[in-house]
Design an enzyme around this catalytic site. Structure first.
Site, mmCIF file in Angstrom:
data_model
loop_
_atom_site.group_PDB
_atom_site.id
_atom_site.type_symbol
_atom_site.label_atom_id
_atom_site.label_comp_id
_atom_site.label_asym_id
_atom_site.label_seq_id
_atom_site.Cartn_x
_atom_site.Cartn_y
_atom_site.Cartn_z
ATOM 1 C CD GLU A 322 -2.543 1.306 2.460
ATOM 2 O OE1 GLU A 322 -3.524 1.989 2.955
ATOM 3 O OE2 GLU A 322 -1.984 0.560 3.874
ATOM 4 C CG HIS A 323 1.335 3.525 2.898
ATOM 5 N ND1 HIS A 323 0.629 2.830 3.734
ATOM 6 C CD2 HIS A 323 0.675 4.798 2.605
ATOM 7 C CE1 HIS A 323 -0.529 3.324 3.848
ATOM 8 N NE2 HIS A 323 -0.496 4.496 3.250
#
Length: 427
Positions: A322-323
């Site tokens: 996601e990040h």
């Protein structure tokens, strides 16, 4: 937090072992029952479920305009300034995402083109209750406004004393049209099916717990949704020049979300691995959400020592986080090696919370490996495309034989006839 070494396949097996979402049959059954009750009983079901799940007895669902307008007076003026600054950054970034209609007439007598139209009505889910997420309001609402959505309906669970004024202030600033104090799977059901008070929407966006995520999955097809979000996750790539204190703080910024949040460091340096591990233990002691972050780090956290830089990127791309933070020397040089990541943070001073709140790119991101095929929430998520064509008789005459041939090869004679009939008078 485990420090892992081994072959790339062994390391991938270690990180993949945790890469699943809780999709229990029990939750699915409960959510289906909730949706059916909302379909059957409408507003009354929402009152009942809000009392049952939130401990709040409501007499009305819609938040009054006066309450929304007065919210700004109940919050710190500095918060409003920060919110306005974040809004400006988010609008600046997302305005560049707007798609454009086009028209071409490359052949005589032929016009082709594309229309871009906004969705009519969108439902925004904002987590609530004891928590407050005004940043989630901005990130979900502003792209919809830029896209031109005409009606934005927000739902959020109430607390005993109503909805958090910070959330209401953010909603007013972002331009939400209607707010309803309802959440959970029953709130999603209301947006998807409509009730006496809450309108049926075309699309539902916004994060929530497993009941919200499961409800979104159940209503998909009746309405569109943004994505099924799992627990938060971060991967940090670091070389021997990275700052272990920075790395540890960024890993913990995700670990404090949820005991299932995944925080992973991939480095080529054993020294950085060990120093980061020590920093995590040190910084944990001062966190108000220590219990959550510690459980996440212990059960989901990983430190991987890769053989070289290429292996770091190979492992990261397989995780599809996601990040992604790239704390390497000259990080811009590595952009071409990044295939699968929701949001990318380059350099030691591009900390992940910068993206959560302020920089401008959206913080609604694909999780659980879905960055391999999903994108962050954006303006295009609130629009739809339609194509149009126009042919003169002369233009169609030039291509009719090819069209008829293709139709007949597929056994669709009526398709062929629809072309041929336009020229029968000439035979």
């Amino acid at each position: 937090m485990k420090i892992l070494t081994g072959t790339i396949n062994e390391l991938l097996n270690e990180v993949k072992a945790e890469n699943n979402t809780n999709n229990s049959l029990q939750v699915e059954s409960e959510v289906k029952s909730i949706i059916e009750k909302v379909k059957k009983d409408g507003d009354q079901a929402l009152f009942d479920f809000t009392s049952q799940f939130d401990g709040v007895r409501l007499t009305e669902l819609r938040v009054q305009t006066a309450d929304i307008q007065s919210a700004s007076s109940k919050v710190d003026p500095a918060f409003l300034v920060a919110l306005q600054q974040a809004k400006a950054n988010i609008e600046s970034f997302h305005s560049k995402q707007k798609q454009h209609a086009f028209l071409d007439s490359e052949k005589d007598g032929v016009i082709r083109g594309q229309l871009i139209r906004p969705l009519e009505t969108v439902g925004i889910y904002v987590p609530g209750g004891t928590a407050a997420y005004p940043s989630s309001v901005l990130m979900n609402v502003l792209p919809a406004k830029i896209a031109g959505v005409k009606r934005i309906v927000m739902i959020t669970p109430p607390a005993e004393n109503g909805i958090n004024p910070h959330v209401l202030a953010a909603a007013q600033l972002a331009g939400v049209d209607e707010i309803y104090q309802v959440g959970g799977a029953h709130g999603i059901a209301a947006l998807a099916h409509g009730t006496e008070s809450i309108p049926k929407v075309d699309k539902i966006v916004g994060p929530g717990n497993i009941y919200v995520a499961t409800a979104k999955r159940e209503v998909f097809g009746l309405v569109d949704i943004d994505m099924i979000a799992g627990p938060s996750e971060i991967v940090v790539l670091a070389d021997e020049n990275a700052n272990p204190a920075f790395i540890a703080s960024d890993l913990l910024s995700q670990a404090e979300h949820d005991i299932l949040a995944r925080a992973i460091l991939i480095t080529t340096s054993k020294k950085i691995a060990e120093e980061t591990q020590n920093e995590i233990n040190k910084q944990l002691e001062n966190l108000p959400r220590k219990a959550i972050a510690q459980k996440s780090i212990e059960t989901q956290g990983k430190i991987i020592i890769a053989a070289n830089t290429q292996e770091m990127f190979d492992i990261m791309n397989e995780i599809a986080p996601e990040h992604l933070e790239v704390q390497l020397e000259n990080p811009m040089n590595y952009l071409n090696q990044i295939k699968n990541a929701g949001s990318i943070f380059l350099g030691s001073y591009a900390s992940e919370p910068l993206g959560d709140y302020f920089a401008g790119p959206n913080h609604v991101l694909p999780t659980s490996g879905t960055a391999k095929f999903f994108s962050p929430l954006g303006v295009e998520d609130f629009t739809k495309r339609s194509a149009f064509i126009s042919y003169t008789k002369e233009a169609l005459a030039k291509e009719k034989d090819a069209i008829v041939l293709l139709a007949k090869k597929e056994g669709l004679d009526a398709h062929a006839k629809a072309i041929q009939i336009r020229f029968e008078e000439e035979n």
